[in-house]
Design a protein around this motif. Structure first.
Motif, PDB file in Angstrom:
ATOM      1  N   GLY A 221       0.796  -1.220   0.000  1.00 52.04           N
ATOM      2  CA  GLY A 221       0.000   0.000   0.000  1.00 52.04           C
ATOM      3  C   GLY A 221       0.828   1.269   0.000  1.00 52.04           C
ATOM      4  O   GLY A 221       0.350   2.328   0.350  1.00 52.04           O
ATOM      5  N   GLY A 222       2.109   1.157  -0.371  1.00 54.95           N
ATOM      6  CA  GLY A 222       2.985   2.329  -0.419  1.00 54.95           C
ATOM      7  C   GLY A 222       3.706   2.605   0.892  1.00 54.95           C
ATOM      8  O   GLY A 222       4.450   3.576   0.993  1.00 54.95           O
ATOM      9  N   ASP A 223       3.522   1.774   1.883  1.00 54.67           N
ATOM     10  CA  ASP A 223       4.191   1.964   3.177  1.00 54.67           C
ATOM     11  C   ASP A 223       5.623   1.441   3.076  1.00 54.67           C
ATOM     12  O   ASP A 223       5.841   0.223   2.975  1.00 54.67           O
ATOM     13  N   PRO A 224       6.632   2.315   3.103  1.00 53.59           N
ATOM     14  CA  PRO A 224       8.029   1.875   2.916  1.00 53.59           C
ATOM     15  C   PRO A 224       8.506   0.879   3.972  1.00 53.59           C
ATOM     16  O   PRO A 224       9.227  -0.064   3.649  1.00 53.59           O
ATOM     17  N   ALA A 225       8.107   1.079   5.226  1.00 54.74           N
ATOM     18  CA  ALA A 225       8.561   0.173   6.280  1.00 54.74           C
ATOM     19  C   ALA A 225       7.973  -1.225   6.079  1.00 54.74           C
ATOM     20  O   ALA A 225       8.681  -2.225   6.191  1.00 54.74           O
ATOM     21  N   LEU A 226       6.695  -1.283   5.759  1.00 56.84           N
ATOM     22  CA  LEU A 226       6.055  -2.583   5.516  1.00 56.84           C
ATOM     23  C   LEU A 226       6.612  -3.238   4.255  1.00 56.84           C
ATOM     24  O   LEU A 226       6.852  -4.450   4.237  1.00 56.84           O
TER      25      LEU A 226
ATOM     26  N   LEU B 116       8.346  -6.917   3.964  1.00 60.53           N
ATOM     27  CA  LEU B 116       7.904  -7.921   2.989  1.00 60.53           C
ATOM     28  C   LEU B 116       9.050  -8.377   2.094  1.00 60.53           C
ATOM     29  O   LEU B 116       9.142  -9.555   1.748  1.00 60.53           O
ATOM     30  N   SER B 117       9.917  -7.450   1.716  1.00 57.36           N
ATOM     31  CA  SER B 117      11.036  -7.823   0.837  1.00 57.36           C
ATOM     32  C   SER B 117      12.001  -8.767   1.544  1.00 57.36           C
ATOM     33  O   SER B 117      12.610  -9.633   0.922  1.00 57.36           O
ATOM     34  N   LYS B 118      12.132  -8.620   2.858  1.00 57.24           N
ATOM     35  CA  LYS B 118      12.990  -9.530   3.638  1.00 57.24           C
ATOM     36  C   LYS B 118      12.397 -10.926   3.711  1.00 57.24           C
ATOM     37  O   LYS B 118      13.109 -11.897   3.856  1.00 57.24           O
ATOM     38  N   MET B 119      11.073 -11.000   3.601  1.00 64.07           N
ATOM     39  CA  MET B 119      10.378 -12.295   3.635  1.00 64.07           C
ATOM     40  C   MET B 119      10.353 -12.959   2.264  1.00 64.07           C
ATOM     41  O   MET B 119       9.933 -14.100   2.145  1.00 64.07           O
TER      42      MET B 119
END
Length: 60
Positions: free
Chosen positions: A46-51, A55-58
């Motif tokens: 949803g455009g949230d950089p922290a989230l 997710l990219s780490k997962m």
């Protein structure tokens, strides 16, 4: 100096568009008989950089 006849036109042919994201752009183009393919894209998380970083780490 070159004339317009010597310069190739960027849009010299028939226009076709791939639209990414905003529905309104695709709708307006279609209303003007421009062939358009619409890709319903939204930013990850949803455009949230922290989230998005989590997710990219997962690997998602």
């Amino acid at each position: 100096m070159a004339s317009d006849k010597d310069t190739p036109s960027l849009l010299g042919g028939k226009l076709s568009v791939i639209n990414v994201g905003l529905d309104k752009f695709a709708t307006e183009l279609a209303d003007h008989d421009v062939p358009v393919v619409h890709l319903d894209w939204k930013p990850p998380a949803g455009g949230d950089p922290a989230l998005a970083a989590l997710l990219s780490k997962m690997g998602a």
